[in-house]
Every structure is written in C-alpha cells, then in structure tokens.
Design an enzyme around this catalytic site. Sequence first.
Site, PDB file in Angstrom:
ATOM      1  N   HIS A   1       0.843  -1.238  -0.048  1.00 48.78           N
ATOM      2  CA  HIS A   1       0.071   0.087   0.206  1.00 48.78           C
ATOM      3  C   HIS A   1       0.700   1.362  -0.019  1.00 48.78           C
ATOM      4  O   HIS A   1       0.315   2.453  -0.358  1.00 48.78           O
ATOM      5  CB  HIS A   1      -0.995   0.009   1.244  1.00 48.78           C
ATOM      6  CG  HIS A   1      -1.844  -1.108   1.111  1.00 48.78           C
ATOM      7  ND1 HIS A   1      -3.355  -0.785   0.806  1.00 48.78           N
ATOM      8  CD2 HIS A   1      -1.981  -2.522   1.201  1.00 48.78           C
ATOM      9  CE1 HIS A   1      -3.987  -1.889   0.649  1.00 48.78           C
ATOM     10  NE2 HIS A   1      -3.267  -2.777   1.047  1.00 48.78           N
TER      11      HIS A   1
ATOM     12  N   ASP B   1       3.299   9.282  -0.930  1.00 50.24           N
ATOM     13  CA  ASP B   1       2.138   8.793  -0.439  1.00 50.24           C
ATOM     14  C   ASP B   1       1.896   7.568  -1.400  1.00 50.24           C
ATOM     15  O   ASP B   1       1.965   7.899  -2.671  1.00 50.24           O
ATOM     16  CB  ASP B   1       0.664   9.672  -0.197  1.00 50.24           C
ATOM     17  CG  ASP B   1       0.069   9.294   0.828  1.00 50.24           C
ATOM     18  OD1 ASP B   1      -0.176   7.870   1.281  1.00 50.24           O
ATOM     19  OD2 ASP B   1      -0.818  10.294   1.249  1.00 50.24           O
TER      20      ASP B   1
HETATM   21  P1  ADQ Z   1      -3.045   5.894   4.890  1.00 55.82           P
HETATM   22  O1  ADQ Z   1      -1.597   6.580   5.125  1.00 55.82           O
HETATM   23  O2  ADQ Z   1      -3.725   5.864   6.142  1.00 55.82           O
HETATM   24  O3  ADQ Z   1      -3.168   4.733   3.926  1.00 55.82           O
HETATM   25  P2  ADQ Z   1      -5.283   7.375   3.010  1.00 55.82           P
HETATM   26  O4  ADQ Z   1      -4.875   6.819   1.786  1.00 55.82           O
HETATM   27  O5  ADQ Z   1      -5.098   8.890   2.888  1.00 55.82           O
HETATM   28  O6  ADQ Z   1      -3.774   7.134   4.014  1.00 55.82           O
HETATM   29  O7  ADQ Z   1      -6.397   7.022   3.699  1.00 55.82           O
HETATM   30  C1  ADQ Z   1      -6.733   7.528   5.227  1.00 55.82           C
HETATM   31  C2  ADQ Z   1      -8.220   7.321   5.446  1.00 55.82           C
HETATM   32  O8  ADQ Z   1      -8.216   7.547   6.688  1.00 55.82           O
HETATM   33  C3  ADQ Z   1      -9.143   8.124   4.638  1.00 55.82           C
HETATM   34  O9  ADQ Z   1     -10.113   7.033   4.166  1.00 55.82           O
HETATM   35  C4  ADQ Z   1      -9.809   9.079   5.501  1.00 55.82           C
HETATM   36  O10 ADQ Z   1     -11.127   9.570   5.115  1.00 55.82           O
HETATM   37  C5  ADQ Z   1      -9.493   8.591   6.806  1.00 55.82           C
HETATM   38  N1  ADQ Z   1      -9.142   9.577   7.804  1.00 55.82           N
HETATM   39  C6  ADQ Z   1      -8.311  10.430   7.768  1.00 55.82           C
HETATM   40  N2  ADQ Z   1      -8.196  11.433   9.030  1.00 55.82           N
HETATM   41  C7  ADQ Z   1      -9.726  10.898   9.315  1.00 55.82           C
HETATM   42  C8  ADQ Z   1     -10.251  11.645  10.600  1.00 55.82           C
HETATM   43  N3  ADQ Z   1     -10.180  12.465  11.085  1.00 55.82           N
HETATM   44  N4  ADQ Z   1     -11.369  10.895  10.751  1.00 55.82           N
HETATM   45  C9  ADQ Z   1     -12.082   9.824  10.143  1.00 55.82           C
HETATM   46  N5  ADQ Z   1     -11.298   9.244   9.146  1.00 55.82           N
HETATM   47  C10 ADQ Z   1     -10.101   9.798   8.814  1.00 55.82           C
HETATM   48  C11 ADQ Z   1      -2.327   3.891   3.361  1.00 55.82           C
HETATM   49  C12 ADQ Z   1      -1.305   4.374   2.520  1.00 55.82           C
HETATM   50  C13 ADQ Z   1      -1.830   5.213   1.494  1.00 55.82           C
HETATM   51  C14 ADQ Z   1      -2.877   4.232   0.778  1.00 55.82           C
HETATM   52  C15 ADQ Z   1      -3.900   3.751   1.627  1.00 55.82           C
HETATM   53  C16 ADQ Z   1      -4.614   2.600   0.742  1.00 55.82           C
HETATM   54  O11 ADQ Z   1      -0.354   5.346   3.241  1.00 55.82           O
HETATM   55  O12 ADQ Z   1      -1.056   5.774   0.608  1.00 55.82           O
HETATM   56  O13 ADQ Z   1      -3.886   5.330  -0.108  1.00 55.82           O
HETATM   57  O14 ADQ Z   1      -3.180   3.074   2.328  1.00 55.82           O
HETATM   58  O15 ADQ Z   1      -3.905   1.829   0.109  1.00 55.82           O
END
Ligand code: ADQ
Length: 467
Positions: A157, A365
């Site tokens: 990921h 990311d």
């Molecule tokens: P993450 O690093 O966690 O994931 P991301 O893909 O942006 O990053 O996902 C974050 C998730 O958490 C989103 O669904 C968002 O809505 C949720 N989130 C963030 N802040 C929040 C809050 N305050 N309240 C509720 N929900 C919140 C890892 C990798 C990424 C990759 C994903 C999936 O680092 O690059 O996109 O896995 O493969």
Amino acid sequence: MSRLIVVSNRVNPPTGGGEESVGGLAMALAASLREYSGIWFGWSGKTIEKFTGHLNIEKTGGVTAATVDLEEIDLDEYYNGYANKTLWPLFHYRNDLAAFDRAFDQGYSRVNRRFAETLAPLLQPDDIIWVHDYHLIPLARELRALGVKNRIGFFLHIPWPAHQVMINLPRHRQLVESMFDYDLVGFQTAEYQHAFEEYVLSEAEGTMVRPGCVKGFGRMLEVGAFPIGIDAADFARMVKSSRARRMRDLMKAHTVFRHLIVGVDRLDYSKGLEERFLGFEHFLTSNPDLRREVLMLQIAPVSREAVEAYQEIRARLDSLSGRINGEFADVDWAPLRWVNRNYRRDELAGIYGAARVGLVTPLRDGMNLVAKEYVAAQNPDDPGVLILSRFAGAARQMGEALLVNPNSPEEVADALRRALGMDRPERIRRWSALFDTVEREDVVGWRDAFVSALSGMNTKMRPALVV
Ligand code: ADQ
C-alpha cells in the site's frame, strides 16, 4: 468459488452505517471481502503475556475475522519497530528517521512466522491468499516453509522506494528475495513497480522475462500496478445522508462569505503537514487581498503515538498553527483551525462537500484516498478544486487536479490563489474528469483486478526455481 483469505497486520472490519472512522486500508479491505466468502486474518490489537496462537473468530459486518493476540515484545519489535520505525520511514524517503536495529529484524521475522503457523491450519487447498502491506512482506516465505502451496499474492500500500534508497536497509536482499515466494506482487503505481524491477535487475542478477514478469535470485515473479480506489458507490450514498448534509450546512454556516480549504490526514510526517502550513502561511503573506476570504481546516487525528517521531510532529504543528493565527487573526476571524480527532465517515463527507479547496499535499504517499474522497463528495454543479501533491500515487490518475510540489511554499500558495479564483466552468471540467476516474477505478475494480490476476494464473507459472 475459492475462498479469499485476506491477511493484514490489523483486522478491523467496519460495522457498516457510516459511523466508523477507520483508515483507508481497512475500508478498502472490508469492501473487498464482503462479496467473497472469506476470512480476514491478522493481529487482534491485543497483547498477552505468552503467545499461544489461539484464534479469536468473529463475524462482523458480513466479514469473518480470525485474529490472534501478540506479545508486548512483538508489538515493540515488529509493529512499532521494524514496520513503523524502519520500513515506513525508509519507504517514504525518510532515511533520517529510519532506525536499524537487529532486534526489530528478529521481531519482524518472528511475528511473520507466528502468523504463518497460526494461519496454515485454517487453509483449504483452493483458498487464495492475499497478503497486505509492509508489515508482512516475508509471510509467503514462512507459509511456503510450512508446505503451503496455495496461490499467494502481496499488495504493497505504500511506495516502493528508488533503488538507492532501498539499499540503505540492512539485509535488503534477504527481504526482497522473500517476495519471490509470492505468485503475484502488486504496487499502487507503475512507477513503484518499475522501482522494484530496477532493484531486482541491479541487486539480484535480474532480467525482465517480459513486461510484468521479472526474474531475480534465480526465480520468476509476476508483478503489476493496481491503483487502489475508494468504495465510490458507498461514498456517494454517504454524501447524500442526513448527517453529511447537516455537517455540510454547519461548515457553510461557519464560513459565510469565506472559502473553506480542507486537509484531512493521519498525523504522520509523510503527509507534509508542516510544509502545508508553511504554504498556507505564504499564501496569507503574499495575498493580502484574499486573506480574509479563506479559512483553512486541518483535521489530523494522532496515530502511532508509541513512535517518538510522531510525538514530535504534533508539538511542531501546534506551535506553527499558533504562529500563523497569532500573526494573521483578527477579532472575528482566525485563518487556521487545527483539529486532532477522528470523524465519522458521513461527517467527513459533509466537511469535504463544504470545502472549496481540498488540499492534499503529502511528501510521499502510496496512493492517498483522501484525494479521491474529496472529489467524490463535491456538488457536480459547483465543485471545489483539488490541489494534489505530485508525490502521491494518486497524482498518476488525477492529472486534472492542480499538481504541486509540497515542499515549495510558493507553489502551494500559487495553487491556492488559482483554485480560489477558478471560474465555475473550469472547476466543473476538471472535477468531471476526476470524478470519472474515481468512479471507474474504484475499490471494487482494484479488488477484481488483483484477485483475477492472482487466481487466473496457471499454477504451473508459480515462481519456481529456474534451472
Ligand atoms: P493512509 O496512510 O492511512 O493509508 P489514506 O490513503 O489517505 O492514507 O487514507 C486515510 C483514510 O483515513 C481515508 O479514508 C480518510 O478518510 C481516513 N481519515 C483520515 N483522517 C480521518 C479523520 N480525522 N477521521 C476519520 N477518518 C479519517 C495507506 C497508504 C496510502 C494508501 C492507503 C490505501 O499510506 O498511501 O492510499 O493505505 O492503500
């Protein structure tokens, strides 16, 4: 139909209904499992004094979860240690934050072995096993050592780093060689796939057999790019929910005559929050005419608090936000609101929907699902503008966003000015193209592409020793 066995570090299936605030990975995996009669296997999130390998089996939200408790030392060495103090920083190009410690290495191998020993007895011959993320890179090697012959795929990921970065990892060859025990290894983008291939070509006497098949360490491996998406249909439903609407109205009421700029991230150094604040500060300094017309909301719940680097970012961001508000705030307005808590997903949808600008500027990311959620939450008749880092995997699919270098405060400030001044036809044109991609390349397509590539493989093609 074969069962799908998903393996990831944490198992936390959402219970449904939009009230959860689980991370991107969890949402994606739950959506993937719902349609398959399968099992989600991993760590329970609990620790016990002595590892027993006892399985806790539970059915939640249509998903069967099989979890195992780990020891405190496993947590220190495997999860906080090798996964989050060694691999995470290194794979996000933060060699300066990476800790190299043999105890972490040993803990990582031990937990992967324990996972394999606990999982192996559950497996049926035609199960397809799909392993997720950097915590579990050597899991296939451990399963093969126990005689497991099933198809096993791995999806990373996070980014796969450039060759010169990867070789900073002690015993990097050993880790990469273990990946050749998978049948298929998937990356978020073609760029990460190519970086992996380049490593194999340079460090493992590798050759390209054909596109998508690399030979290294005397063995063959299928590789591919499978960009992850969001559950677009579910998100669209959530956007219309009463909670989302209420939140959108609340945000609009708080920003009358002003444009809302929103950022939503886990509190992590890879997300570029300090650089984002500096970009916003530069915007305020260089655009006195627009200053009072904006309000920036940054939502960032704390994560991985046991790792020192994470404790430090919060303090730095507290002080930076204080400085910005101290410099620019007036009696009736402060430019930056900085909130460290989780929100329900339907509430987040409402917040995104109220924002004229989505500011998504990670330094690195794997993909970034927030960029996609922001797009999915916009009003088609009056959509907001997405500003996206060039260094997010999502930038490969989302070229109609305003792409920026997150390290440059000038570029971030210019993009903000441009987004705020963008007329409605241009906003609609850019948003429509972005929305098409988000809808078309969603999590269901991602799952199907990966699982069919893995299960469609001829078993004879399984990476075997090439003589
Ligand atoms: P993450 O690093 O966690 O994931 P991301 O893909 O942006 O990053 O996902 C974050 C998730 O958490 C989103 O669904 C968002 O809505 C949720 N989130 C963030 N802040 C929040 C809050 N305050 N309240 C509720 N929900 C919140 C890892 C990798 C990424 C990759 C994903 C999936 O680092 O690059 O996109 O896995 O493969």
